[in-house]
Design an enzyme around this catalytic site. Sequence first.
Site, PDB file in Angstrom:
ATOM      1  CB  SER A 109     -19.355 -51.900  36.243  1.00  0.00           C
ATOM      2  OG  SER A 109     -18.469 -51.836  37.357  1.00  0.00           O
TER       3      SER A 109
ATOM      4  CG  ASP B 283     -22.720 -49.456  33.227  1.00  0.00           C
ATOM      5  OD1 ASP B 283     -23.334 -49.304  32.164  1.00  0.00           O
ATOM      6  OD2 ASP B 283     -21.682 -48.825  33.529  1.00  0.00           O
ATOM      7  CG  HIS B 284     -20.885 -51.588  30.004  1.00  0.00           C
ATOM      8  ND1 HIS B 284     -20.977 -51.452  28.640  1.00  0.00           N
ATOM      9  CD2 HIS B 284     -20.722 -50.329  30.480  1.00  0.00           C
ATOM     10  CE1 HIS B 284     -20.875 -50.174  28.308  1.00  0.00           C
ATOM     11  NE2 HIS B 284     -20.727 -49.473  29.405  1.00  0.00           N
TER      12      HIS B 284
ATOM     13  CE  LYS C 250     -16.096 -38.965  28.373  1.00  0.00           C
ATOM     14  NZ  LYS C 250     -16.009 -40.395  28.684  1.00  0.00           N
TER      15      LYS C 250
ATOM     16  CG  ASN D  60     -24.689 -44.777  31.050  1.00  0.00           C
ATOM     17  OD1 ASN D  60     -25.871 -44.531  31.277  1.00  0.00           O
ATOM     18  ND2 ASN D  60     -24.256 -45.993  30.771  1.00  0.00           N
TER      19      ASN D  60
ATOM     20  CG  ASP E 133     -17.752 -44.703  36.577  1.00  0.00           C
ATOM     21  OD1 ASP E 133     -17.499 -44.149  37.663  1.00  0.00           O
ATOM     22  OD2 ASP E 133     -17.424 -45.882  36.353  1.00  0.00           O
TER      23      ASP E 133
ATOM     24  NE  ARG F  65     -14.605 -44.944  37.726  1.00  0.00           N
ATOM     25  CZ  ARG F  65     -14.176 -46.047  37.167  1.00  0.00           C
ATOM     26  NH1 ARG F  65     -12.965 -46.107  36.652  1.00  0.00           N
ATOM     27  NH2 ARG F  65     -14.943 -47.107  37.087  1.00  0.00           N
TER      28      ARG F  65
ATOM     29  NE  ARG G 188     -14.738 -40.502  61.038  1.00  0.00           N
ATOM     30  CZ  ARG G 188     -14.881 -40.609  62.362  1.00  0.00           C
ATOM     31  NH1 ARG G 188     -16.049 -40.965  62.867  1.00  0.00           N
ATOM     32  NH2 ARG G 188     -13.875 -40.372  63.166  1.00  0.00           N
TER      33      ARG G 188
HETATM   34  P1  13P Z   1     -17.752 -42.146  31.438  1.00  0.00           P
HETATM   35  O1  13P Z   1     -16.466 -42.879  31.506  1.00  0.00           O
HETATM   36  O2  13P Z   1     -17.731 -41.094  30.373  1.00  0.00           O
HETATM   37  O3  13P Z   1     -18.160 -41.586  32.761  1.00  0.00           O
HETATM   38  O4  13P Z   1     -18.879 -43.196  30.975  1.00  0.00           O
HETATM   39  C1  13P Z   1     -19.522 -43.996  31.921  1.00  0.00           C
HETATM   40  C2  13P Z   1     -20.341 -45.071  31.293  1.00  0.00           C
HETATM   41  O5  13P Z   1     -20.650 -45.093  30.118  1.00  0.00           O
HETATM   42  C3  13P Z   1     -20.787 -46.153  32.184  1.00  0.00           C
HETATM   43  O6  13P Z   1     -21.458 -47.154  31.487  1.00  0.00           O
HETATM   44  O1  G3H Z   2     -18.549 -48.165  31.477  1.00  0.00           O
HETATM   45  C1  G3H Z   2     -17.770 -48.447  32.379  1.00  0.00           C
HETATM   46  C2  G3H Z   2     -17.956 -47.833  33.714  1.00  0.00           C
HETATM   47  O2  G3H Z   2     -17.233 -46.633  33.810  1.00  0.00           O
HETATM   48  C3  G3H Z   2     -17.611 -48.808  34.791  1.00  0.00           C
HETATM   49  O3  G3H Z   2     -16.247 -48.969  34.948  1.00  0.00           O
HETATM   50  O4  G3H Z   2     -15.913 -51.449  34.958  1.00  0.00           O
HETATM   51  O5  G3H Z   2     -14.224 -49.890  36.007  1.00  0.00           O
HETATM   52  O6  G3H Z   2     -16.437 -50.260  37.090  1.00  0.00           O
HETATM   53  P1  G3H Z   2     -15.670 -50.231  35.791  1.00  0.00           P
HETATM   54 ZN    ZN Z   3     -20.753 -47.402  29.486  1.00  0.00          ZN
END
Ligand code: 13P
Ligand code: G3H
Ligand code: ZN
Length: 308
Positions: free
Chosen positions: A49, A81-82, A183, A253, A255, A259, A280
């Site tokens: 991102s 991404d985005h 969600k 996708n 993320d 995390r 580590r």
């Molecule tokens: P999540 O927050 O569901 O992991 O989605 C990630 C995402 O869409 C990144 O573009």
């Molecule tokens: O869609 C969003 C992703 O989870 C990326 O999140 O902008 O905090 O890196 P971020």
């Molecule tokens: Zn996304």
Amino acid sequence: MLVTSKEMLKKSMEEKFAIGAFNINNMEFVQAIMDAAASQNSPVILQTSAGAIKYARIPYLKKMIEAGLEEHDIPVVLHLDHGADFEICKMCVDNGYTSVMIDASKYDFEKNVEMTKKVVDYAHEHGVVVEAEIGTLAGVEDDVNVADDDAKYTNPEQAQEFVEKTGCDSLAIAIGTSHGAYKFKGEAKLRFDILEQVKSLIPNTPIVLHGASTVIPEYVELCKKYGAKLPGAKGVPDEILHEASTRGVSKINVDTDLRLAMTAGARQTFVESPEVFDPRTYLGVGRSYIRETVEHKMRDVFGCAGKA
Ligand code: 13P
Ligand code: G3H
Ligand code: ZN
């Protein structure tokens, strides 16, 4: 090898599976995801991102992936991404990304088409593929807060017109998912009827599902057990994602799940071993949880294991 997503997404449509697209921010994430993909003999998309680029910086992100490719012979896509505007997409194209997303979904149809087309023209001149988005995901998307009741599902006819007008290579649609760990308030549900209509109108365009983390209960519980506050965290269950992967979603996708896995590992280590102060140790536990998460998705949910 670093590749565009063209061939892998085509194969995913022909063979009815989905490719996992995982967000990366640091070395542990890159290693965990690439090790998992290699162990599953799976193609994989690593995405960054704007926030990841700001945090880790492009040269580091690129070199870490190159290092992974020295160890593993698998097809890997480096994807933005985005991307919020032409400038960030151009910067990524110019820096060797093989795929970019222009996300102008918050604008009206005409402006979304115009912004997407401009990125498509530039990216295609440079051999890079483009993901675009139409429809609005519920919840938080980048800086924009979209209230649940404002959530706009993708209109299938508009999606068809959008792809025809922009020439984008893949399309993210809104069928009920949202970003982050919260969600659904009630039962998790996706609009497969919309997905079906979209696929019937644009059968050759790979479809992307954002906001597709499961918010894996085991990791949520581990985080909570060791002090995290995650009230009401809920994601898309594995069965629904698997169904999506067999019904026309080509890229999924993830993320939030990574995390949570990293946070579970770090929290567990801090609480169970309060004497530990070597990063580590706790990053290593988090990295192993991320790897297990990605392997599970590739093998048991997305169907991309063995497709490299
Ligand atoms: P999540 O927050 O569901 O992991 O989605 C990630 C995402 O869409 C990144 O573009
Ligand atoms: O869609 C969003 C992703 O989870 C990326 O999140 O902008 O905090 O890196 P971020
Ligand atoms: Zn996304």
